[in-house]
Design an enzyme around this catalytic site. Sequence first.
Site, mmCIF file in Angstrom:
data_model
loop_
_atom_site.group_PDB
_atom_site.id
_atom_site.type_symbol
_atom_site.label_atom_id
_atom_site.label_comp_id
_atom_site.label_asym_id
_atom_site.label_seq_id
_atom_site.Cartn_x
_atom_site.Cartn_y
_atom_site.Cartn_z
ATOM 1 N N GLY A 112 -21.837 0.026 3.811
ATOM 2 C CA GLY A 112 -21.180 0.391 5.071
ATOM 3 C C GLY A 112 -21.010 1.889 5.170
ATOM 4 N N SER A 130 -8.155 9.661 10.272
ATOM 5 C CA SER A 130 -7.741 9.529 8.879
ATOM 6 C C SER A 130 -8.924 9.141 7.979
ATOM 7 C CB SER A 130 -6.645 8.461 8.756
ATOM 8 O OG SER A 130 -7.138 7.220 9.205
ATOM 9 N N GLY A 179 -17.459 5.474 4.958
ATOM 10 C CA GLY A 179 -18.591 5.408 4.032
ATOM 11 C C GLY A 179 -19.508 6.621 4.115
ATOM 12 N N LYS A 225 3.572 -3.830 10.651
ATOM 13 C CA LYS A 225 2.319 -3.922 11.404
ATOM 14 C C LYS A 225 2.642 -4.482 12.775
ATOM 15 C CE LYS A 225 -2.171 -3.450 10.520
ATOM 16 N NZ LYS A 225 -2.816 -2.493 9.619
ATOM 17 N N LYS A 285 0.836 -1.213 0.000
ATOM 18 C CA LYS A 285 0.000 0.000 0.000
ATOM 19 C C LYS A 285 0.869 1.260 0.000
ATOM 20 C CE LYS A 285 -3.728 0.059 2.594
ATOM 21 N NZ LYS A 285 -4.784 0.340 3.597
ATOM 22 N N ALA A 315 -17.378 5.487 9.497
ATOM 23 C CA ALA A 315 -16.509 6.669 9.468
ATOM 24 C C ALA A 315 -16.121 7.050 8.035
ATOM 25 C CB ALA A 315 -15.256 6.403 10.304
ATOM 26 N N ALA A 346 -12.854 -0.772 1.931
ATOM 27 C CA ALA A 346 -12.587 -1.948 2.767
ATOM 28 C C ALA A 346 -11.247 -2.586 2.403
ATOM 29 C CB ALA A 346 -13.716 -2.962 2.623
ATOM 30 N N ARG A 393 -28.608 3.750 10.817
ATOM 31 C CA ARG A 393 -27.503 4.609 10.385
ATOM 32 C C ARG A 393 -27.665 4.949 8.894
ATOM 33 N NH1 ARG A 393 -22.056 2.019 12.045
ATOM 34 N NH2 ARG A 393 -22.991 2.290 14.079
HETATM 35 P P1 NAI Z 1 -16.498 1.766 10.612
HETATM 36 O O1 NAI Z 1 -16.501 0.678 11.611
HETATM 37 O O2 NAI Z 1 -16.579 3.187 11.077
HETATM 38 O O3 NAI Z 1 -17.711 1.546 9.580
HETATM 39 C C1 NAI Z 1 -18.054 0.305 9.041
HETATM 40 C C2 NAI Z 1 -19.557 0.333 8.763
HETATM 41 O O4 NAI Z 1 -19.889 -0.846 8.038
HETATM 42 C C3 NAI Z 1 -20.422 0.355 10.020
HETATM 43 O O5 NAI Z 1 -21.432 1.326 9.882
HETATM 44 C C4 NAI Z 1 -20.991 -1.065 10.075
HETATM 45 O O6 NAI Z 1 -22.267 -1.127 10.699
HETATM 46 C C5 NAI Z 1 -21.078 -1.403 8.599
HETATM 47 N N1 NAI Z 1 -21.077 -2.841 8.269
HETATM 48 C C6 NAI Z 1 -20.367 -3.838 8.838
HETATM 49 N N2 NAI Z 1 -20.625 -5.010 8.214
HETATM 50 C C7 NAI Z 1 -21.499 -4.727 7.207
HETATM 51 C C8 NAI Z 1 -22.108 -5.507 6.190
HETATM 52 N N3 NAI Z 1 -21.887 -6.810 6.084
HETATM 53 N N4 NAI Z 1 -22.943 -4.887 5.325
HETATM 54 C C9 NAI Z 1 -23.183 -3.549 5.425
HETATM 55 N N5 NAI Z 1 -22.628 -2.762 6.373
HETATM 56 C C10 NAI Z 1 -21.794 -3.343 7.252
HETATM 57 O O7 NAI Z 1 -15.186 1.547 9.720
HETATM 58 P P2 NAI Z 1 -14.461 2.602 8.762
HETATM 59 O O8 NAI Z 1 -13.364 3.293 9.481
HETATM 60 O O9 NAI Z 1 -15.498 3.403 8.057
HETATM 61 O O10 NAI Z 1 -13.739 1.618 7.713
HETATM 62 C C11 NAI Z 1 -14.481 0.951 6.711
HETATM 63 C C12 NAI Z 1 -13.584 -0.022 5.978
HETATM 64 O O11 NAI Z 1 -12.496 0.677 5.378
HETATM 65 C C13 NAI Z 1 -12.953 -1.079 6.882
HETATM 66 O O12 NAI Z 1 -12.862 -2.281 6.159
HETATM 67 C C14 NAI Z 1 -11.564 -0.528 7.147
HETATM 68 O O13 NAI Z 1 -10.620 -1.565 7.397
HETATM 69 C C15 NAI Z 1 -11.255 0.139 5.823
HETATM 70 N N6 NAI Z 1 -10.270 1.213 5.914
HETATM 71 C C16 NAI Z 1 -10.480 2.274 6.750
HETATM 72 C C17 NAI Z 1 -9.550 3.286 6.830
HETATM 73 C C18 NAI Z 1 -9.759 4.475 7.716
HETATM 74 O O14 NAI Z 1 -9.004 5.443 7.557
HETATM 75 N N7 NAI Z 1 -10.743 4.463 8.616
HETATM 76 C C19 NAI Z 1 -8.291 3.242 6.030
HETATM 77 C C20 NAI Z 1 -8.217 2.113 5.108
HETATM 78 C C21 NAI Z 1 -9.171 1.140 5.088
#
Ligand code: NAI
Length: 353
Positions: free
Chosen positions: A183, A149, A188, A81, A69, A186, A263, A211
Site C-alpha cells: 500500500g 498527519s 506508504g 471516536k 494508542k 499517503a 495499517a 501508483r
Molecule cells: P491511503 O488510502 O492514502 O493509502 C492506502 C493505499 O493502499 C492506496 O494506495 C491503496 O490503493 C492501497 N491498497 C488498498 N488495498 C490494498 C491491498 N489489498 N493491497 C495493496 N494495496 C492496497 O491511506 P493512508 O493514509 O496511507 O493509510 C494507510 C493505512 O494506515 C490505513 O490502514 C490507515 O487506517 C492507517 N493509518 C493512517 C494514518 C494516517 O495518518 N494517514 C494514521 C494511522 C493509521
Amino acid sequence: MADLAELIRGWDGEETVLRFDAPTGTWMLVCVHSTVLGPAAGGTRMKVYGEPAEALRDGLRLAAAMTAKNAVAGLPLGGGKAVLAVREIPSGERRREILLRYGELVEALGGTYVTACDMNTSERDMDVVAERTRHVMGRSPEAGGSGSSAPSTAVGVFHGIRAAVRYTTGSEDLAGCRVLVQGVGAVGSVLARLLAEAGAELLLADIAPERAGALAEELGALVVPAEEALATPCDVLSPCATGGVLNRETIPRLRCRVVAGAANNQLGEPADAERLAERGICYAPDLVVNAGGIIHLASLELLGEDEAARDRRLEAIGDTLARCFALAEAEGISTGAAAERMVAERLAAGRTA
Ligand code: NAI
C-alpha cells in the site's frame, strides 16, 4: 433502540452521546472511552451503515482502540471516536450543514472529546467543524491546522521498523534490508522514500499498480503484484493498506522476519499475535507503531510543541517498541499482549496520579 442500549451497557467506556439529526437523517455518535489520561481524542468517521447499531459498534470499538494508542504513545490524552452514520456520503451544502451541527455537538461536550479526521473526513471538513467548536485537530494549514498527519505516521513507522530490525538482527542499519511496503498511499509512499534513503532494498505492492510502478521507478524499487505481497520473501513486511491482513489463513504463508506497518487493526483477532510469535515472526503491534498521526496532531495543535519536539516523540516510538519486545520476551507473551499490558500499566498509573 434495544440493540443500542445493550451495546452501550456492555461497553467499558465512560460516556456515549447519541444524536439523531432529523433534517439530514444522520446519526451522530460520540463515544468517550476514557478520560483518565486527558481529553478523549480520536477522529470522526463518516460512513453509510445498514443499522445505527452497526455504527455504534464501530464507534465503541474504535474509541477503545484510541485509549490504547494514546496511552502507549505517552500522550496526555484519553480515547474517543465519533461516527457520522449518513444515508449517503454527502457533498456541498448538505455536508457542510451536517458538519456544522456535528461541531455544535462536540462543543456541547465542553472538551471531554477532541475530534480529528478519519475515514471519509478531511482537513476541509475539520475547518467546517472548527466553525462551531475549539475541540478539533487536523484543520488545514490555511485555517491554522498542522496539515496532513500521514508523513508523521510514516516517520513513526520508519522508527518502528528500525527498532524491530535492531531487535531481530542486533543492528538497526537498513542497508540491504529487504522491506516490502503493502500500500503506497499517503503513508506508504512517504515510508518508501525514507526506506530508500536508508538504503533498504524496496519492494512495493498496491492494488493501484500504476501508483506502485511510478514510485518504484523513482526509487529504484521492485513492484510485487498486490495478491502476492504477503507471501513474498522479505525481511520486513510493512502493511500500509488495510486492516485484517494478518490472520489464520495468511500467517502460515508469510515469509518475513518482521511485520511493522501503518495499517490499523492488522490482526484478524488477538490470537493472531500468538500465531505470529509461534512462527518466530517479530510483530510490531500496530497501535504502537502507527501512533505518529495522533502524535503529530496532539503535539503541534494541543500541546503547542514545535516540530523538533514532535520529532522526538516520533522517534520515541522506536524506544516504546523496544520496551514492548523486551517485555514480551521476559514474560513469554506475544508482543500484542505486551502492548496491552503497557496500556493497562499507563492507565493504572494515570488513575492514581
Ligand atoms: P491511503 O488510502 O492514502 O493509502 C492506502 C493505499 O493502499 C492506496 O494506495 C491503496 O490503493 C492501497 N491498497 C488498498 N488495498 C490494498 C491491498 N489489498 N493491497 C495493496 N494495496 C492496497 O491511506 P493512508 O493514509 O496511507 O493509510 C494507510 C493505512 O494506515 C490505513 O490502514 C490507515 O487506517 C492507517 N493509518 C493512517 C494514518 C494516517 O495518518 N494517514 C494514521 C494511522 C493509521
